[in-house]
Write an enzyme that holds these catalytic residues in place. Sequence first.
Site, PDB file in Angstrom:
ATOM      1  N   HIS A  44       0.780  -1.064   0.006  1.00 40.56           N
ATOM      2  CA  HIS A  44       0.116  -0.116   0.023  1.00 40.56           C
ATOM      3  C   HIS A  44       0.915   1.171   0.030  1.00 40.56           C
ATOM      4  O   HIS A  44       1.766   1.306   0.884  1.00 40.56           O
ATOM      5  CB  HIS A  44      -1.116  -0.060   1.239  1.00 40.56           C
ATOM      6  CG  HIS A  44      -1.824   1.083   1.254  1.00 40.56           C
ATOM      7  ND1 HIS A  44      -2.491   1.678   2.555  1.00 40.56           N
ATOM      8  CD2 HIS A  44      -2.748   1.680   0.130  1.00 40.56           C
ATOM      9  CE1 HIS A  44      -3.049   2.650   2.034  1.00 40.56           C
ATOM     10  NE2 HIS A  44      -3.322   2.553   0.805  1.00 40.56           N
ATOM     11  N   ASP A  98       7.757   8.225 -20.443  1.00 43.36           N
ATOM     12  CA  ASP A  98       8.227   8.523 -21.718  1.00 43.36           C
ATOM     13  C   ASP A  98       9.771   8.138 -21.885  1.00 43.36           C
ATOM     14  O   ASP A  98      10.223   7.641 -21.073  1.00 43.36           O
ATOM     15  CB  ASP A  98       8.159   9.631 -22.482  1.00 43.36           C
ATOM     16  CG  ASP A  98       8.633  10.863 -21.767  1.00 43.36           C
ATOM     17  OD1 ASP A  98       9.803  10.638 -21.237  1.00 43.36           O
ATOM     18  OD2 ASP A  98       8.301  11.830 -21.467  1.00 43.36           O
ATOM     19  N   HIS A 101       6.681  19.650 -13.009  1.00 49.10           N
ATOM     20  CA  HIS A 101       7.665  18.495 -13.762  1.00 49.10           C
ATOM     21  C   HIS A 101       8.683  18.313 -12.664  1.00 49.10           C
ATOM     22  O   HIS A 101       8.987  17.038 -12.274  1.00 49.10           O
ATOM     23  CB  HIS A 101       7.928  18.659 -14.907  1.00 49.10           C
ATOM     24  CG  HIS A 101       8.790  17.651 -15.677  1.00 49.10           C
ATOM     25  ND1 HIS A 101       8.087  16.647 -15.968  1.00 49.10           N
ATOM     26  CD2 HIS A 101       9.947  17.531 -16.517  1.00 49.10           C
ATOM     27  CE1 HIS A 101       9.012  15.547 -16.295  1.00 49.10           C
ATOM     28  NE2 HIS A 101      10.036  16.308 -16.645  1.00 49.10           N
ATOM     29  N   TYR A 145       6.213  14.980 -21.687  1.00 50.93           N
ATOM     30  CA  TYR A 145       5.613  14.791 -20.278  1.00 50.93           C
ATOM     31  C   TYR A 145       4.698  13.641 -20.334  1.00 50.93           C
ATOM     32  O   TYR A 145       3.733  13.765 -19.448  1.00 50.93           O
ATOM     33  CB  TYR A 145       4.980  16.130 -19.956  1.00 50.93           C
ATOM     34  CG  TYR A 145       5.851  17.397 -20.066  1.00 50.93           C
ATOM     35  CD1 TYR A 145       6.875  17.615 -18.882  1.00 50.93           C
ATOM     36  CD2 TYR A 145       6.044  18.420 -21.132  1.00 50.93           C
ATOM     37  CE1 TYR A 145       7.678  18.476 -18.741  1.00 50.93           C
ATOM     38  CE2 TYR A 145       6.726  19.307 -21.016  1.00 50.93           C
ATOM     39  CZ  TYR A 145       7.668  19.278 -19.983  1.00 50.93           C
ATOM     40  OH  TYR A 145       8.515  20.646 -19.911  1.00 50.93           O
ATOM     41  N   ALA A 146       4.837  12.656 -21.150  1.00 50.91           N
ATOM     42  CA  ALA A 146       4.037  11.343 -20.914  1.00 50.91           C
ATOM     43  C   ALA A 146       4.620  10.657 -20.031  1.00 50.91           C
ATOM     44  O   ALA A 146       5.020   9.511 -20.261  1.00 50.91           O
ATOM     45  CB  ALA A 146       3.775  10.844 -22.343  1.00 50.91           C
ATOM     46  N   ASN A 147       4.272  11.112 -18.611  1.00 49.32           N
ATOM     47  CA  ASN A 147       4.990  10.251 -17.637  1.00 49.32           C
ATOM     48  C   ASN A 147       3.715  10.173 -16.410  1.00 49.32           C
ATOM     49  O   ASN A 147       3.152  11.225 -16.278  1.00 49.32           O
ATOM     50  CB  ASN A 147       6.132  10.881 -17.175  1.00 49.32           C
ATOM     51  CG  ASN A 147       7.138  11.147 -17.775  1.00 49.32           C
ATOM     52  OD1 ASN A 147       7.909  10.322 -18.505  1.00 49.32           O
ATOM     53  ND2 ASN A 147       7.431  12.521 -18.041  1.00 49.32           N
TER      54      ASN A 147
END
Length: 131
Positions: free
Chosen positions: A20, A28, A98, A120-122
């Site tokens: 948990h 990316d 970011h 920024y595809a994270n």
Amino acid sequence: MKKIGILNSEISRVISELGHTDKIVIADAGLPIPPHVKRIDLALKEGVPSFLETVETILQEMCVQNAYVAQEMGSVSRIKLQELTATLPGVPIRVMPHEELKALTHQAKAVIRTGEFTSYANVVLEAGVIF
């Protein structure tokens, strides 16, 4: 041989070991990965595998209670953020600068690097519990 689910043994192992609030990152191709965090590199070429395809696959086996994205994703990669939001129904998505997201990756159990070339595809996925 495993019949169903994630076939990548490293990813399968990491997910099975999550407790948990533990975190993993789906990144990316360009996100810096802290040297002490396990790197699972899936990137084959531009776009393969994609960010969303990887997220969708992880979600088949991981219970997620929170997701974290960079606020820059909303302005630079708005469509990708909309697709991610649709992929995570009911999961709160927390937005941060970011630089803060990169700092959060230091807490991750693993970073899964995709072939995604969208800026920024994270996403940082925080494990929930199934009970």
